[in-house]
Each structure stands twice: as structure tokens, then as C-alpha cells.
Design a protein around this motif. Sequence first.
Motif, PDB file in Angstrom:
ATOM      1  N   TYR A   1     -14.059  11.074   0.507  1.00  0.00           N
ATOM      2  CA  TYR A   1     -12.786  11.659   0.277  1.00  0.00           C
ATOM      3  C   TYR A   1     -11.531  10.681  -0.682  1.00  0.00           C
ATOM      4  CZ  TYR A   1     -15.890  15.041   3.301  1.00  0.00           C
ATOM      5  OH  TYR A   1     -16.189  15.997   4.024  1.00  0.00           O
ATOM      6  N   ILE A   2     -11.473   9.397   0.108  1.00  0.00           N
ATOM      7  CA  ILE A   2     -10.522   8.983  -0.573  1.00  0.00           C
ATOM      8  C   ILE A   2     -10.528   8.602  -1.777  1.00  0.00           C
ATOM      9  CG2 ILE A   2     -11.135   6.613   0.766  1.00  0.00           C
ATOM     10  CD1 ILE A   2      -7.271   7.820  -0.106  1.00  0.00           C
ATOM     11  N   MET A   3     -11.856   8.473  -2.476  1.00  0.00           N
ATOM     12  CA  MET A   3     -12.398   8.174  -3.529  1.00  0.00           C
ATOM     13  C   MET A   3     -12.798   9.436  -4.244  1.00  0.00           C
ATOM     14  SD  MET A   3     -13.684   6.067  -5.707  1.00  0.00           S
ATOM     15  CE  MET A   3     -14.977   4.806  -4.696  1.00  0.00           C
ATOM     16  N   VAL A   4     -12.576  10.510  -4.115  1.00  0.00           N
ATOM     17  CA  VAL A   4     -12.373  11.867  -4.591  1.00  0.00           C
ATOM     18  C   VAL A   4     -11.190  12.087  -4.680  1.00  0.00           C
ATOM     19  CG1 VAL A   4     -12.587  14.349  -4.112  1.00  0.00           C
ATOM     20  CG2 VAL A   4     -14.117  13.149  -3.415  1.00  0.00           C
ATOM     21  N   ILE A   5      -9.676  11.701  -4.751  1.00  0.00           N
ATOM     22  CA  ILE A   5      -9.144  11.752  -4.707  1.00  0.00           C
ATOM     23  C   ILE A   5      -8.684  10.830  -5.608  1.00  0.00           C
ATOM     24  CG2 ILE A   5      -6.462  11.820  -3.902  1.00  0.00           C
ATOM     25  CD1 ILE A   5      -7.428  12.932  -1.293  1.00  0.00           C
ATOM     26  N   ILE A   6      -9.041   9.175  -5.832  1.00  0.00           N
ATOM     27  CA  ILE A   6      -8.836   8.521  -6.315  1.00  0.00           C
ATOM     28  C   ILE A   6      -9.199   9.194  -7.525  1.00  0.00           C
ATOM     29  CG2 ILE A   6      -9.264   6.159  -7.269  1.00  0.00           C
ATOM     30  CD1 ILE A   6      -9.188   5.008  -4.069  1.00  0.00           C
ATOM     31  N   PHE A   7      -9.909   9.311  -7.667  1.00  0.00           N
ATOM     32  CA  PHE A   7     -10.892   9.447  -9.043  1.00  0.00           C
ATOM     33  C   PHE A   7      -9.983  10.807  -9.549  1.00  0.00           C
ATOM     34  CE2 PHE A   7     -14.823   6.712  -8.609  1.00  0.00           C
ATOM     35  CZ  PHE A   7     -14.721   6.232  -9.863  1.00  0.00           C
ATOM     36  N   ILE A   8      -9.438  11.496  -8.359  1.00  0.00           N
ATOM     37  CA  ILE A   8      -9.464  12.807  -9.368  1.00  0.00           C
ATOM     38  C   ILE A   8      -7.832  11.939 -10.438  1.00  0.00           C
ATOM     39  CG2 ILE A   8      -7.878  14.815  -9.240  1.00  0.00           C
ATOM     40  CD1 ILE A   8      -9.707  15.712  -6.531  1.00  0.00           C
TER      41      ILE A   8
ATOM     42  N   LEU B   1      -3.477   2.143  -5.480  1.00  0.00           N
ATOM     43  CA  LEU B   1      -4.619   3.054  -5.115  1.00  0.00           C
ATOM     44  C   LEU B   1      -6.009   1.795  -4.310  1.00  0.00           C
ATOM     45  CD1 LEU B   1      -5.495   4.593  -8.368  1.00  0.00           C
ATOM     46  CD2 LEU B   1      -4.102   5.365  -5.937  1.00  0.00           C
ATOM     47  N   ASP B   2      -6.695   0.257  -4.810  1.00  0.00           N
ATOM     48  CA  ASP B   2      -7.467  -0.209  -3.678  1.00  0.00           C
ATOM     49  C   ASP B   2      -7.000  -0.329  -2.811  1.00  0.00           C
ATOM     50  OD1 ASP B   2      -8.796  -1.169  -6.139  1.00  0.00           O
ATOM     51  OD2 ASP B   2      -7.544  -3.200  -6.792  1.00  0.00           O
ATOM     52  N   TYR B   3      -5.700  -0.458  -2.313  1.00  0.00           N
ATOM     53  CA  TYR B   3      -5.337  -0.472  -1.046  1.00  0.00           C
ATOM     54  C   TYR B   3      -5.185   0.782  -0.191  1.00  0.00           C
ATOM     55  CZ  TYR B   3      -2.030  -3.077   2.752  1.00  0.00           C
ATOM     56  OH  TYR B   3      -1.569  -4.036   4.061  1.00  0.00           O
ATOM     57  N   TYR B   4      -4.524   2.025  -0.914  1.00  0.00           N
ATOM     58  CA  TYR B   4      -5.265   2.603  -0.377  1.00  0.00           C
ATOM     59  C   TYR B   4      -6.761   3.161  -0.227  1.00  0.00           C
ATOM     60  CZ  TYR B   4      -1.040   6.080  -0.633  1.00  0.00           C
ATOM     61  OH  TYR B   4       0.552   6.485  -0.441  1.00  0.00           O
ATOM     62  N   TYR B   5      -7.821   2.850  -1.014  1.00  0.00           N
ATOM     63  CA  TYR B   5      -9.412   2.810  -0.300  1.00  0.00           C
ATOM     64  C   TYR B   5      -9.397   1.555   1.121  1.00  0.00           C
ATOM     65  CZ  TYR B   5     -13.684   3.089  -0.996  1.00  0.00           C
ATOM     66  OH  TYR B   5     -15.604   3.146  -0.690  1.00  0.00           O
ATOM     67  N   MET B   6      -8.171   0.228   0.956  1.00  0.00           N
ATOM     68  CA  MET B   6      -9.402  -0.392   1.473  1.00  0.00           C
ATOM     69  C   MET B   6      -8.853   0.631   3.444  1.00  0.00           C
ATOM     70  SD  MET B   6      -7.736  -3.789  -0.740  1.00  0.00           S
ATOM     71  CE  MET B   6      -6.880  -5.334   0.970  1.00  0.00           C
ATOM     72  N   HIS B   7      -7.695   1.150   3.013  1.00  0.00           N
ATOM     73  CA  HIS B   7      -7.538   1.529   4.603  1.00  0.00           C
ATOM     74  C   HIS B   7      -8.051   2.614   4.928  1.00  0.00           C
ATOM     75  CE1 HIS B   7      -4.048  -2.215   4.202  1.00  0.00           C
ATOM     76  NE2 HIS B   7      -4.418  -1.792   5.516  1.00  0.00           N
ATOM     77  N   LYS B   8      -8.797   3.059   3.921  1.00  0.00           N
ATOM     78  CA  LYS B   8      -9.210   4.877   3.555  1.00  0.00           C
ATOM     79  C   LYS B   8     -10.007   4.949   5.696  1.00  0.00           C
ATOM     80  CE  LYS B   8     -14.044   3.657   2.892  1.00  0.00           C
ATOM     81  NZ  LYS B   8     -14.230   2.384   2.801  1.00  0.00           N
ATOM     82  N   ASN B   9     -10.073   4.222   6.289  1.00  0.00           N
ATOM     83  CA  ASN B   9     -10.521   4.327   8.305  1.00  0.00           C
ATOM     84  C   ASN B   9      -9.511   3.977   8.604  1.00  0.00           C
ATOM     85  OD1 ASN B   9     -13.469   5.704   6.785  1.00  0.00           O
ATOM     86  ND2 ASN B   9     -13.915   3.586   6.966  1.00  0.00           N
ATOM     87  N   ASN B  10      -8.555   4.200   8.369  1.00  0.00           N
ATOM     88  CA  ASN B  10      -7.370   3.501   9.506  1.00  0.00           C
ATOM     89  C   ASN B  10      -6.006   4.109   9.097  1.00  0.00           C
ATOM     90  OD1 ASN B  10      -8.790   1.317  10.277  1.00  0.00           O
ATOM     91  ND2 ASN B  10      -7.983   0.156   8.218  1.00  0.00           N
ATOM     92  N   SER B  11      -5.181   3.456   9.554  1.00  0.00           N
ATOM     93  CA  SER B  11      -4.068   4.618   9.006  1.00  0.00           C
ATOM     94  C   SER B  11      -3.000   4.421   7.366  1.00  0.00           C
ATOM     95  CB  SER B  11      -2.267   3.612  10.065  1.00  0.00           C
ATOM     96  OG  SER B  11      -0.715   4.046  10.151  1.00  0.00           O
ATOM     97  N   ILE B  12      -2.357   5.337   6.947  1.00  0.00           N
ATOM     98  CA  ILE B  12      -1.963   4.556   5.660  1.00  0.00           C
ATOM     99  C   ILE B  12      -0.462   4.631   4.966  1.00  0.00           C
ATOM    100  CG2 ILE B  12      -3.505   6.899   4.401  1.00  0.00           C
ATOM    101  CD1 ILE B  12      -1.643   8.873   5.021  1.00  0.00           C
TER     102      ILE B  12
END
Length: 362
Positions: free
Chosen positions: A323-330, A159-170
Motif C-alpha cells: 500500500y505504501i507503493m500505491v500512495i507513492i504513485f498517487i 519517498l525512498d525512505y518511506y518505502y524502505m520502512h514500509k514494514n516498520n515504524s514511520i
Amino acid sequence: MVIQRKKLMAWLFYISYFLIMVSDSFTQVRRMNMYLNYIDYLAVAILGIVFLIQSKKYRLKQIVFISLFILMTIVTMFISKDKNILKLVLLILAFKDLDFDRFIKKDFYFKISIIILLAILYFLGLTDNNLVYREGILRNSFGFKHPNNLGLYLMMICLDYYYMHKNNSIIKPVLLSIIVCLLIYKFIDSRTTFIVIIGATILIIINKILKNRVVNNRIVKFVSKNLFLILLIVSIVFVYLYQRGINFTYTLNRLLTGRIYLNSLFLSQYPINFLGHDILTNEKLILDSSYFNILLKYGLICILFFYQVFNHTIKSAYKNKNYIMVIIFIVLLFYGFSESFLYKVSANAFLLYFGKIYNEAK
């Protein structure tokens, strides 16, 4: 001088945060576990010093309110014999002049470092390991107290890594998540973390394809902002229905490996109050639900506190189009339904997004 002081405060914050992570994760390390409580208190003391230095910028009313709230968390700590809420509050207050994105990056590397260190100590034979079996299969913890603790750290790394790439390719976060899921499946058998990683990956991919229309749905917005309270109420309702012999709750209890029964048992032993209880557990009687842990261990005041934390955090994430933060918290809030990690800042670094909100509001 101001820049140097900010750097010093940042260093003290990260030192204390890392010490808290060590204190929570190195419980099985021989000759070290006896000192973990002192490490915990050292981290709290450092955070207290940081707060005192930073409090010069607060108005008198703010200092009085914050001091009363800290006092309440100290009372809760003595009642529950647990320092998690005090550590969280101090970290929130100390999260001043810090960049949250940089903090998540550091958390990512901190967690990887701890996993590597514990694995090395494990293979050197310097850890005491609880052997956990499921259906005759050994579940490895590699130096952690339980396989689920290792699974939790691996999940948070993803989840940290997803957040770190929130503005880049996943693509890179997806590949990391696949690798981590294979490791969990092969060695750890932590089913819940496996499901959460897969679920988070699917939600993030769908939301990206649909250009954030999933999380921007009006119903999703309302539910996500109030999800902590909704899942707390659902948890209590399930226990109420289980105690009255409603059939589907027995099926659900089996799927959740007895968690509803345990919630019911602890609720019957520890009535709900304002400041919580010292809850006694053992290897067979464990209170896994984050919601019931907060409700029974810390009381109604902490329930209100955490509702504010999650509600304001998700509102702020929407406001900033994070929005990545919203998904992570959900995902994390649903995970808290069956695991007692949601309030532990050493595991859930995203709690400190509230620290960013709180200190920016000042």
C-alpha cells in the motif's frame, strides 16, 4: 557460474543506472558537462549488452516483440532528440533477477551521494549555476541545474525512505521528511516538492492509523489504477477550457505559475501524433507538465505505454498489499501534473517496479 553471471548482470545494471543519474544531474559541472552525452551512450550500451545476454532465455516471439519495441523507442529518440524513453525501456528489460526493495535502498544512497558530490563541487566553485529568484529571494540549487531539480531529488529521497520502512515504524521517515522540508523552505524554495512531501507524509500517517482502509476504498482503487489517464484527460480539458476563456482556468493558471498557458502554447505549436516531436524550449518557454511532455514529445504510442506501466504497477501493488507503493504513485502522478519528471527514470526510480512485474511475468 549462474550465480556469478547474475551478480555480473546486477553490477552492470547498477553501474548503468548510476551513470544515467550522473548524466542527468551533472549538467552544470565544468569540464564534465561536455562528456555527459558519452556517459549516457555508455550506459545505454551497457544495458544493451545486458539485454542481449539475458535474451537467450526469451522465446522467439518475445525477442521479436521486444526488438520491435526497442526499435520504436530508438525512432522516438531520434525524432524527439531525447533518450529518456529508450533508457527507461532498457532498464525495465534489464531489471531481471533483481530485488526491488534492495534497488530502492541503492537509489536512496545514490541520490544522497549525488547531492553531496554536487554540493562539494558547488562550494569549490566548479559548477556553473543559474541564479533563480522568486519575489527577490535567491533560490539555491547547490550545483543542480535548477532549484526544482534539487527539490525533486530531496523529495524522492524522502519517498525512498518511506518505502524502505514500509514494514516498520514511520517515525524515522517522518523526521527525515520534516528536516528535508525545512531545508527546502530555507534554501531552495521549491514549493511543489514541499507540498508533495507534506501531502505524502499526511496520507501515509492517515492510512497507517486507519490500517490501509484509505487506499482500500473501492473508489480510491479504481481512480488510482487509472490516475495517469485521468490526469492526462484533465490536463487536456484544462487547456481546452483555457483556450475558450473560462474564468476559473485563468485563476488556476496563475496558481500553477503559467503552466496551463504554456501547455496551450506548446499544443498549438506541436500537434498530437504517434511518435512525437523535437520540442524546442528556452528559459522562458518550458513545458513542465509530465503529461504534455509525454503526449507531445513522445506521442500517442508512449502514452499507451505509460498507461500500461502505471496501471499494471498499481494493480500489482494492490495485489501484493504494497500500500505504501500505491500512495507513492498517487502522489507522484499528481506531482507530474506540474513537473516534467514522471517519465525520467533517473529521478523516478519507482518506474522500475514495472521492470519487476514484467520480468517476473516472463
